[in-house]
Design a protein around this motif. Structure first.
Motif, short mmCIF file in Angstrom:
data_model
loop_
_atom_site.label_atom_id
_atom_site.label_comp_id
_atom_site.label_asym_id
_atom_site.label_seq_id
_atom_site.Cartn_x
_atom_site.Cartn_y
_atom_site.Cartn_z
N ILE A 98 77.84 7.10 -114.89
CA ILE A 98 77.34 8.29 -115.56
C ILE A 98 76.79 7.72 -116.87
N GLU A 99 77.54 6.78 -117.51
CA GLU A 99 77.03 6.40 -118.95
C GLU A 99 75.88 5.42 -118.73
N SER A 100 75.72 4.73 -117.50
CA SER A 100 74.32 4.16 -117.31
C SER A 100 73.29 5.21 -117.15
N HIS A 101 73.57 6.28 -116.67
CA HIS A 101 72.54 7.05 -116.48
C HIS A 101 72.06 7.86 -117.91
N ILE A 102 73.05 8.19 -118.53
CA ILE A 102 72.78 8.87 -119.89
C ILE A 102 71.95 7.59 -120.67
N LYS A 128 65.77 13.55 -114.11
CA LYS A 128 66.57 12.49 -113.39
C LYS A 128 68.07 12.61 -113.88
N LEU A 129 68.57 12.79 -115.12
CA LEU A 129 69.93 12.60 -115.39
C LEU A 129 70.63 13.97 -115.03
N LYS A 130 70.00 15.06 -114.69
CA LYS A 130 70.47 16.19 -114.15
C LYS A 130 71.09 15.95 -112.65
N ILE A 131 69.94 15.51 -112.02
CA ILE A 131 69.98 15.28 -110.42
C ILE A 131 71.36 13.99 -110.35
N LYS A 138 78.51 14.58 -123.37
CA LYS A 138 77.43 13.46 -123.36
C LYS A 138 76.28 13.74 -122.63
N VAL A 139 76.41 14.20 -121.12
CA VAL A 139 75.44 14.46 -120.08
C VAL A 139 74.79 15.64 -120.73
N SER A 140 75.68 16.69 -120.94
CA SER A 140 75.07 18.09 -121.48
C SER A 140 73.94 17.80 -122.79
N GLN A 141 74.58 16.97 -123.75
CA GLN A 141 73.64 16.89 -124.83
C GLN A 141 72.32 15.92 -124.62
N GLU A 142 72.86 15.11 -123.74
CA GLU A 142 71.46 14.36 -123.52
C GLU A 142 70.37 14.92 -122.73
N ILE A 143 70.63 15.76 -121.66
CA ILE A 143 69.91 16.68 -121.03
C ILE A 143 69.22 17.79 -121.80
N THR A 176 75.64 24.84 -118.67
CA THR A 176 76.84 25.06 -117.44
C THR A 176 77.96 24.12 -117.60
N ILE A 177 77.53 22.58 -117.94
CA ILE A 177 78.55 21.48 -117.95
C ILE A 177 79.15 20.99 -119.24
N ALA A 178 78.46 21.98 -120.48
CA ALA A 178 79.11 21.55 -121.80
C ALA A 178 80.41 22.16 -121.73
N ILE A 179 81.59 21.34 -122.38
CA ILE A 179 82.72 21.84 -122.64
C ILE A 179 83.22 22.06 -124.00
N GLY A 180 83.01 21.06 -124.90
CA GLY A 180 83.23 20.96 -126.22
C GLY A 180 82.68 22.46 -126.72
N GLY A 181 83.35 22.93 -128.01
CA GLY A 181 82.79 24.01 -128.41
C GLY A 181 81.48 23.84 -129.11
#
Length: 173
Positions: free
Chosen positions: A14-18, A38-41, A67-72, A101-106
Motif C-alpha cells: 500500500i505504501e508503495s502504491h501511495i 490506479k491507487l484506488k484500484i 494516507k490512501v484516502s488523502q492521496e486519492i 468511504t475509506i477515510a477513518i480519522g476525523g
C-alpha cells in the motif's frame, strides 16, 4: 508472527502504491487522474485484506487508510483544478467518493467531505455533455465581459460574441 508476515507485506504494498501516486505530483492533469484511479484500484483489495486481518480499529489500518484516502483525494483535487476537460467534475467526483468511504480519522474525513461537496456542486451544475463546449465558450466570454465597463456597446458585443454558441445550444437541446 503470522500476523506480521501477512500484515507487513500488505502495508508495504500500500505504501508503495501511495508513493507511486505521489510521484505524479507536478505532472499534467491526466497523470494525476490516472495516478488516483490506479491507487484506488490497487489499494481497494489490499485495504480489504488488511481490514480482515487486523480490523478497522487497529491504528496501523487507520493510518494507512487515511494516507490512501488523502492521496486519492489530492489526485482528484489536482486533476479538477488543473484540467480543461469538460467532464472533469464527474471524473474527480468518482475519486472523491472513494476517498470519502475509506477515510477513518476525523480530519481526513472532514477534508474528504468538504472537497466532495465542492466537486459535487460543480458536477450538479455541469451543462449536458452535448453542449458543454458551447457552455465553456460562453463562460470564457463572460469572464471577459465582467472585466469590461457596463456599457450598451459592451453589452451588444457580449451578445454578438455569444450568439453562435447560444444558437448551437438551442439546436442541440
Amino acid at each position: 508472527i503470522i500476523e506480521s508476515k501477512r500484515v507487513n507485506p500488505l502495508l508495504s504494498k500500500i505504501e508503495s502504491h501511495i508513493s507511486e501516486a505521489k510521484a505524479s505530483k507536478g505532472k499534467d492533469d491526466r497523470a494525476r487522474l490516472n495516478a488516483g484511479n490506479k491507487l484506488k484500484i490497487a489499494s481497494k483489495p489490499l485495504l480489504s485484506s488488511l481490514k480482515a486481518i487486523i480490523g478497522e480499529s487497529d491504528t496501523r489500518y487507520q493510518i494507512v487508510a487515511d494516507k490512501v484516502s488523502q492521496e486519492i483525494l489530492q489526485c482528484s483535487i489536482d486533476y479538477y483544478n488543473d484540467t480543461s476537460d469538460l467532464d472533469s467534475p464527474a471524473k474527480a467526483l468518482s475519486l472523491c467518493e472513494f476517498a470519502k468511504t475509506i477515510a477513518i480519522g476525523g480530519a481526513a474525513k472532514q477534508r474528504c467531505i468538504e472537497n466532495y461537496e465542492v466537486i459535487k456542486k460543480a458536477f450538479e451544475n455541469m451543462p449536458p455533455i452535448e453542449v458543454a463546449k458551447e457552455a465553456k465558450e460562453i463562460d470564457s466570454i463572460f469572464v471577459w465581459y465582467r472585466k469590461q465597463k457596463k456599457t450598451s456597446a459592451n453589452g451588444l458585443e457580449l451578445l454578438q460574441k455569444t450568439r453562435d454558441s447560444l444558437i448551437s445550444i438551442k439546436e442541440k437541446v
